[in-house]
Design an enzyme around this catalytic site. Structure first.
Site, PDB file in Angstrom:
ATOM      1  CG  HIS A   1       1.834  -2.466 -15.274  1.00  0.00           C
ATOM      2  ND1 HIS A   1       1.390  -3.642 -14.701  1.00  0.00           N
ATOM      3  CD2 HIS A   1       2.846  -2.796 -16.107  1.00  0.00           C
ATOM      4  CE1 HIS A   1       2.120  -4.649 -15.195  1.00  0.00           C
ATOM      5  NE2 HIS A   1       3.000  -4.162 -16.049  1.00  0.00           N
TER       6      HIS A   1
ATOM      7  CG  MET B   1      -1.213  -8.049  -6.659  1.00  0.00           C
ATOM      8  SD  MET B   1      -0.594  -6.892  -7.930  1.00  0.00           S
ATOM      9  CE  MET B   1       0.734  -7.859  -8.623  1.00  0.00           C
TER      10      MET B   1
ATOM     11  CG  ASN C   1      -3.447  -0.913 -12.885  1.00  0.00           C
ATOM     12  OD1 ASN C   1      -3.285  -1.042 -11.669  1.00  0.00           O
ATOM     13  ND2 ASN C   1      -2.805  -1.679 -13.765  1.00  0.00           N
TER      14      ASN C   1
ATOM     15  N   GLY D   1       0.785  -1.232   0.000  1.00  0.00           N
ATOM     16  CA  GLY D   1       0.000   0.000   0.000  1.00  0.00           C
ATOM     17  C   GLY D   1       0.816   1.281   0.000  1.00  0.00           C
TER      18      GLY D   1
HETATM   19  C1  GAR Z   1       3.462  -1.344  -7.422  1.00  0.00           C
HETATM   20  O1  GAR Z   1       4.763  -1.419  -7.964  1.00  0.00           O
HETATM   21  C2  GAR Z   1       2.440  -1.399  -8.532  1.00  0.00           C
HETATM   22  O2  GAR Z   1       2.838  -0.728  -9.707  1.00  0.00           O
HETATM   23  C3  GAR Z   1       2.351  -2.879  -8.759  1.00  0.00           C
HETATM   24  O3  GAR Z   1       2.386  -3.451  -7.481  1.00  0.00           O
HETATM   25  C4  GAR Z   1       3.153  -2.603  -6.620  1.00  0.00           C
HETATM   26  C5  GAR Z   1       2.311  -2.289  -5.394  1.00  0.00           C
HETATM   27  O4  GAR Z   1       3.066  -1.609  -4.429  1.00  0.00           O
HETATM   28  N1  GAR Z   1       1.167  -3.230  -9.464  1.00  0.00           N
HETATM   29  C6  GAR Z   1       1.094  -4.238 -10.326  1.00  0.00           C
HETATM   30  O5  GAR Z   1       2.028  -4.971 -10.566  1.00  0.00           O
HETATM   31  C7  GAR Z   1      -0.264  -4.426 -10.968  1.00  0.00           C
HETATM   32  N2  GAR Z   1      -0.187  -5.324 -12.049  1.00  0.00           N
HETATM   33  P1  GAR Z   1       2.354  -0.877  -3.226  1.00  0.00           P
HETATM   34  O6  GAR Z   1       1.381  -1.886  -2.586  1.00  0.00           O
HETATM   35  O7  GAR Z   1       3.472  -0.536  -2.275  1.00  0.00           O
HETATM   36  O8  GAR Z   1       1.635   0.330  -3.742  1.00  0.00           O
END
Ligand code: GAR
Length: 193
Positions: free
Chosen positions: A114, A95, A112, A20
């Site tokens: 990415h 996810m 979103n 998060g």
């Molecule tokens: C982030 O790097 C985001 O871009 C990625 O998950 C991480 C979440 O970090 N999202 C994906 O890979 C979606 N396909 P966070 O929970 O610290 O924000």
């Protein structure tokens, strides 16, 4: 897209599955005077998501939905989001793949982030794949969500240089720092009149 009218902020929900850190940066952004959004709801598919603590810290309502049955989970989420009059959904490390029906219910209202320079490296393990391919650059992308995975209209991207000593961990950390700036910027961009 929803138009920003008058002094009222756009009600927003953030969907998370893990740490998060993007949620935290979006909450901080939402508290700025000129921010177009207020975050009213945090949704997770994972009761153990560390990011849920930000709901408690910032007094934002948290809801966890069990995804064992995706159709039921999404039905409940749709009614929760509509009840709260949410007009913008920000996926931030969520996810689960949203169904076509869910996306149709919030057309043009889901964003979103990415961790790659889309259209490169859609899906999972982006950093590992970028490193294995000896890419010189990676980065992050904020985009609208459509029914094809990581393929909606791009709002903003930020490039990050890959060094020869980078690992998936160091690269993901470098990119996360940029994500925290890019997501608020992208939201400001779509609501700028
Ligand atoms: C982030 O790097 C985001 O871009 C990625 O998950 C991480 C979440 O970090 N999202 C994906 O890979 C979606 N396909 P966070 O929970 O610290 O924000």
């Amino acid at each position: 897209m929803v138009q920003l009218t008058g002094p009222k902020k756009i009600k927003c929900a953030v969907f998370i599955s893990g740490t998060g850190s993007n949620l935290k940066s979006l909450i901080q952004f939402s508290k700025k005077k000129n921010s177009p959004i207020s975050i009213e709801l945090i949704i997770s598919d994972n009761a153990k998501a560390k990011g849920l603590k930000f709901g408690k810290i910032f007094k934002i309502s948290n809801k966890v939905f069990n995804y064992k049955n995706k159709i039921v989970a999404e039905k409940k989420i749709i009614s929760e989001v509509k009840n709260k009059k949410i007009k913008l959904i920000c996926l931030a490390g969520f996810m689960k793949i949203l169904s076509k029906n869910f996306i149709k219910s919030f057309k043009g209202q889901i964003l979103n982030i990415h961790p790659s320079l889309l259209p490169k490296y859609k899906g999972l393990n982006t950093h590992q794949r970028a490193l294995s391919n000896n890419e010189k650059y990676s980065g992050c992308t904020v985009h609208f969500v459509n029914s094809r995975l990581d393929s909606g209209k791009i709002i903003l991207q930020k490039m990050v240089k890959i060094n020869k000593h980078d690992t998936t961990k160091s690269l993901s950390q470098k990119i996360l720092i940029e994500e925290h700036k890019l997501y608020p910027k992208a939201i400001s961009k779509i609501f700028s009149l």
